[in-house]
Design a protein around this motif. Sequence first.
Motif, PDB file in Angstrom:
ATOM      1  N   UNK A  35     -14.371  28.162 -26.957  1.00 28.71           N
ATOM      2  CA  UNK A  35     -14.914  29.247 -26.143  1.00 28.71           C
ATOM      3  C   UNK A  35     -14.620  30.640 -26.687  1.00 28.71           C
ATOM      4  N   UNK A  36     -13.445  30.885 -27.195  1.00 31.05           N
ATOM      5  CA  UNK A  36     -13.118  32.235 -27.684  1.00 31.05           C
ATOM      6  C   UNK A  36     -14.016  32.604 -28.856  1.00 31.05           C
ATOM      7  N   UNK A  48      -9.699  22.024 -16.986  1.00 34.42           N
ATOM      8  CA  UNK A  48      -8.260  21.838 -16.806  1.00 34.42           C
ATOM      9  C   UNK A  48      -7.472  22.253 -18.042  1.00 34.42           C
ATOM     10  N   UNK A  49      -8.156  22.800 -19.046  1.00 34.84           N
ATOM     11  CA  UNK A  49      -7.499  23.169 -20.299  1.00 34.84           C
ATOM     12  C   UNK A  49      -7.370  24.678 -20.504  1.00 34.84           C
ATOM     13  N   UNK A  50      -7.606  25.462 -19.460  1.00 37.39           N
ATOM     14  CA  UNK A  50      -7.464  26.905 -19.568  1.00 37.39           C
ATOM     15  C   UNK A  50      -8.687  27.636 -20.080  1.00 37.39           C
ATOM     16  N   UNK A  51      -9.823  26.968 -20.148  1.00 42.58           N
ATOM     17  CA  UNK A  51     -11.047  27.595 -20.648  1.00 42.58           C
ATOM     18  C   UNK A  51     -11.366  28.886 -19.906  1.00 42.58           C
ATOM     19  N   UNK A  65     -26.738  29.171 -23.212  1.00 45.85           N
ATOM     20  CA  UNK A  65     -26.131  28.863 -24.486  1.00 45.85           C
ATOM     21  C   UNK A  65     -24.995  27.869 -24.302  1.00 45.85           C
ATOM     22  N   UNK A  66     -25.067  26.754 -24.993  1.00 44.01           N
ATOM     23  CA  UNK A  66     -23.959  25.797 -24.940  1.00 44.01           C
ATOM     24  C   UNK A  66     -22.739  26.383 -25.647  1.00 44.01           C
ATOM     25  N   UNK A  67     -21.576  25.952 -25.226  1.00 40.60           N
ATOM     26  CA  UNK A  67     -20.323  26.471 -25.785  1.00 40.60           C
ATOM     27  C   UNK A  67     -20.097  26.035 -27.223  1.00 40.60           C
TER      28      UNK A  67
END
Length: 192
Positions: free
Chosen positions: A17-18, A42-45, A83-85
């Motif tokens: 994501x970043x 659940x991973x902080x996205x 837009x997909x990640x």
Amino acid sequence: MLTIAFIIPTLNEAGTIVAVLQRLQSARDAGHVVVVADGGSTDGTAALAAPYADQVAVCAAGRAQQMNQGARAAGNVDLLVFLHADTQLPEQAQALLCRELTDATVSWGWFDARLSSADWRLRVIGRAMSLRARLTRVCTGDQAMFVRRRLFDALGGFPELRLMEDVAFSKILRKQAQSAVIRQPVITSSRR
């Protein structure tokens, strides 16, 4: 000036994501909007996305529902780009979108796609995906679908299906409005 919202549905995309959002910072600098519609990662996205997005909308998982929520959070813009990640827009995407949409009859469309792998078989699949979309006017989410806000709202957004919401929405759109294909491809991950 055409105002654009880039809407990215996410679910546990902390690893990508970043980088995706960093590539969109020039769009934000130009006055466009970036919205992350997170499906309860659940991973902080969501926390990783917050500094790089104008909005992080957290909602129930389900890509159609997330994209619809992202569109609501985008505010008053002219164009919605989904837009997909794991998909990267071409460098000049904003200019390409603005150029295609100077034609008032064009209300939606997509980019050609190239898969990220250098494997020739996946390159063939990417070309076939792009050709199929041009011939049928049915695209997938991997092709960064875009649609004018007024048409999106008039049609009620993506049908809330568990799978293939992008294909279903394309089939609705092609009956309603003129489309455009941007030949400069997006690069979408070969991971899936």
